[in-house]
Enzyme design. Structure first.
Site, mmCIF file in Angstrom:
data_model
loop_
_atom_site.group_PDB
_atom_site.id
_atom_site.type_symbol
_atom_site.label_atom_id
_atom_site.label_comp_id
_atom_site.label_asym_id
_atom_site.label_seq_id
_atom_site.Cartn_x
_atom_site.Cartn_y
_atom_site.Cartn_z
ATOM 1 N N LYS A 1 0.851 -1.188 0.000
ATOM 2 C CA LYS A 1 0.000 0.000 0.000
ATOM 3 C C LYS A 1 0.887 1.238 0.000
ATOM 4 C CE LYS A 1 -1.657 2.824 2.860
ATOM 5 N NZ LYS A 1 -1.809 4.086 2.096
ATOM 6 N N GLY B 1 7.132 5.279 8.127
ATOM 7 C CA GLY B 1 6.379 6.525 8.165
ATOM 8 C C GLY B 1 6.558 7.213 9.502
ATOM 9 N N SER B 2 5.566 7.981 9.884
ATOM 10 C CA SER B 2 5.671 8.796 11.092
ATOM 11 C C SER B 2 5.505 7.952 12.357
ATOM 12 C CB SER B 2 4.612 9.902 11.078
ATOM 13 O OG SER B 2 3.321 9.355 11.305
ATOM 14 N N THR B 3 6.068 8.453 13.442
ATOM 15 C CA THR B 3 5.956 7.763 14.727
ATOM 16 C C THR B 3 4.509 7.704 15.188
ATOM 17 O OG1 THR B 3 8.216 8.334 15.366
ATOM 18 C CG2 THR B 3 6.672 7.856 17.152
ATOM 19 N N GLY C 1 2.841 4.953 13.380
ATOM 20 C CA GLY C 1 3.398 3.696 13.869
ATOM 21 C C GLY C 1 2.745 3.242 15.172
ATOM 22 N N GLU D 1 9.629 1.478 10.922
ATOM 23 C CA GLU D 1 10.740 2.404 10.692
ATOM 24 C C GLU D 1 10.129 3.789 10.681
ATOM 25 O OE1 GLU D 1 12.747 5.090 9.332
ATOM 26 O OE2 GLU D 1 12.686 4.132 7.358
#
Length: 488
Positions: free
Chosen positions: A181, A235-237, A240, A257
């Site tokens: 995706k 992507g962003s924390t 995540g 990550e």
């Protein structure tokens, strides 16, 4: 300045989204439509998950290592053969300048695929741990490594091919099946992964590609569906954390990550101190990189010298960015209007916090209708300022003075992130500091710490698990122990 329409790739077929629904692909250089992308529905996502599940459960993909290696090599060869197309997509869709497109964007991904393939023979699929006498009898012990299953691979817009390849190639080599995706901003770089998979002869369902204008719908489905065994996300924390929450009910394995606020530490004995400081400018791909060092740490004893060097560097770079057709250009626009507003917001925050704006900080409408902001540098920054603690994801460098080596380590580690970093100085001293930095990829004196055959990932809120290298393949493997009683 146009790209072909992007299609979904589900169960071995390239096709439109349900009902023929599409959305506009906006080019960062112009702010205008550069193509149409298939806008997947929930039913399309469900079909992709079902196809991946069937391919894993009902075919020999998970067990036929020879076939996997052959087809993945064919896939790799097609990626290389389409290098020029991939560069064009990166330029138009991700806003990459030519100098960046041919480096990290495309060649980094292609070379990374080779690096992972080089690691494949090192996987220990079956280990004989010998015989051990336990409970009064002998047992022969074997450890097996087997594919996890169906993988939901959710990728970002900044270096889309690099991250797509970093998830898809290792997962396929491991014997998993994948639903890729891509980010809504970069659908074409996802769609070509499906197109080339079809051309390479990958069996139906082994790789599926879903593009959607909705940034959350497909990801929510993948992270919650019990048919998906693992999520690999870059992507962003913040996202995540949401993925971990969504996967909790089915106890999904997750690779994350996430964000970074890496330090670029220049020691007082660094070779050619002014040039080294100049090399810290955050300009490559407009600073849109998770591991990019965006905090420059310089010794107080040479602070003014560092500031003067940066003044010269930024002044000299003022006319060298934002050129679409210049082969040496490495900085173009930001990905979107939303990102432009975010970065400009942080420039305003830095001013309000009392940092001194040394260079840049302005939105540049004179460069066109795209999303351009100047290379920006703040000096006189404290590490507790928001611009020093929060990930900006734009061309913004903050400069922080330190007292001594221990203070430099303290400041570098005073962050919720721990992804990358760089240290410049005498080798022994710089290496000692690198070993004290709590981050996953450290460069000493310009050494390359991120390649396809090296593990990459973060400490702390920069994520968990490792991508690329042997560890990147093992991320998609389960470990099974078998004990067989020795009879007679």
């Amino acid at each position: 300045m146009q790209l072909p329409d992007s299609l979904l790739y589900i169960d071995g077929k390239l096709r439109p989204a349900q009902g023929g629904k599409t959305y506009d692909n906006i080019g960062p250089w112009t702010g205008e439509v550069i193509g149409q992308a298939a806008d997947a529905s929930a039913a399309d996502v469900d079909e992709a998950i079902a196809a991946a599940r069937r391919a894993f459960d009902d075919t020999d993909w998970s067990t036929n290592r020879e076939l996997r290696l052959k087809l993945v090599k064919q896939y790799r060869d097609l990626l290389f053969a389409n290098r020029d197309r991939l560069v064009q997509i990166a330029r138009l869709e991700a806003g990459s300048a030519i100098g960046a497109a041919f480096r990290a964007q495309i060649d980094g991904a292609l070379n990374g695929a080779d690096g992972v393939l080089d690691c494949f023979p090192k996987v220990k699929w079956e280990e004989d741990l010998g015989v051990r006498n336990e409970m009064g009898f002998d047992t022969k012990r074997t450890v097996l490594r087997e594919p996890v299953g169906v993988i939901g691979a959710i990728t970002p817009w900044n270096v889309p091919l690099y991250v797509n390849v970093g998830k898809v190639i290792p997962a396929l080599l491991a014997g998993c099946t994948v639903i890729l995706k891509p980010a809504p901003d970069t659908p074409a770089m996802g769609a070509i992964m499906g197109e080339l998979a079809l051309e390479a002869g990958l069996p139906p369902g082994v790789l599926n590609v879903i593009t959607s204008s909705d940034p959350a719908m497909a990801g929510e489905m993948l992270t919650k569906d019990p048919r998906v065994d693992s999520i690999s996300f870059t992507g962003s924390t913040g996202v995540g954390k949401k993925i971990m929450q969504n996967g909790a009910d089915t106890l999904k394995r997750v690779f994350l990550e996430l964000g970074g606020k890496s330090a670029f530490i220049v020691l007082d004995d660094a070779a050619n101190f002014p040039m080294t400081v100049m090399g810290s400018m955050v300009v490559f791909h407009a600073g849109q990189g998770c591991a990019y060092p965006t905090r420059l740490l310089v010794p107080k004893s040479r602070y003014e010298e560092a500031v003067k060097a940066l003044e010269m560097a930024y002044a000299g770079f003022a006319s060298k960015w934002g050129h679409f057709d210049e082969p040496t250009c490495i900085m173009g626009p930001l990905i979107s209007k939303r990102q432009l507003e975010r970065v400009k917001g942080y420039v305003d925050i830095g001013k309000a916090e009392g940092a001194r704006l040394l260079a840049g900080g302005n939105v540049r409408t004179d460069k066109g209708k795209g999303f351009f902001i100047e290379p920006t540098c703040f000096v006189d920054v404290r590490n507790d300022m928001r611009i020093a603690q929060e990930e900006i994801f734009g061309p913004v460098l903050v400069v922080i003075p330190y007292e001594n080596d221990d203070d430099a380590v303290r400041i570098a580690n005073d962050s919720i992130y721990g992804l990358g970093g760089a240290i410049f100085g005498s080798e022994e001293r710089a290496t000692k500091i690198a070993k004290r930095i709590r981050a996953g990829a450290l460069s000493v004196n310009g050494g390359v710490s991120i390649t396809g055959d090296l593990p990459f990932g973060g400490y702390k809120q920069s994520g968990m698990g490792r991508e690329w290298g042997l560890e990147g393949i093992e991320e998609f493997l389960e470990v099974k122990a078998i004990g067989t009683r020795v009879m007679g």
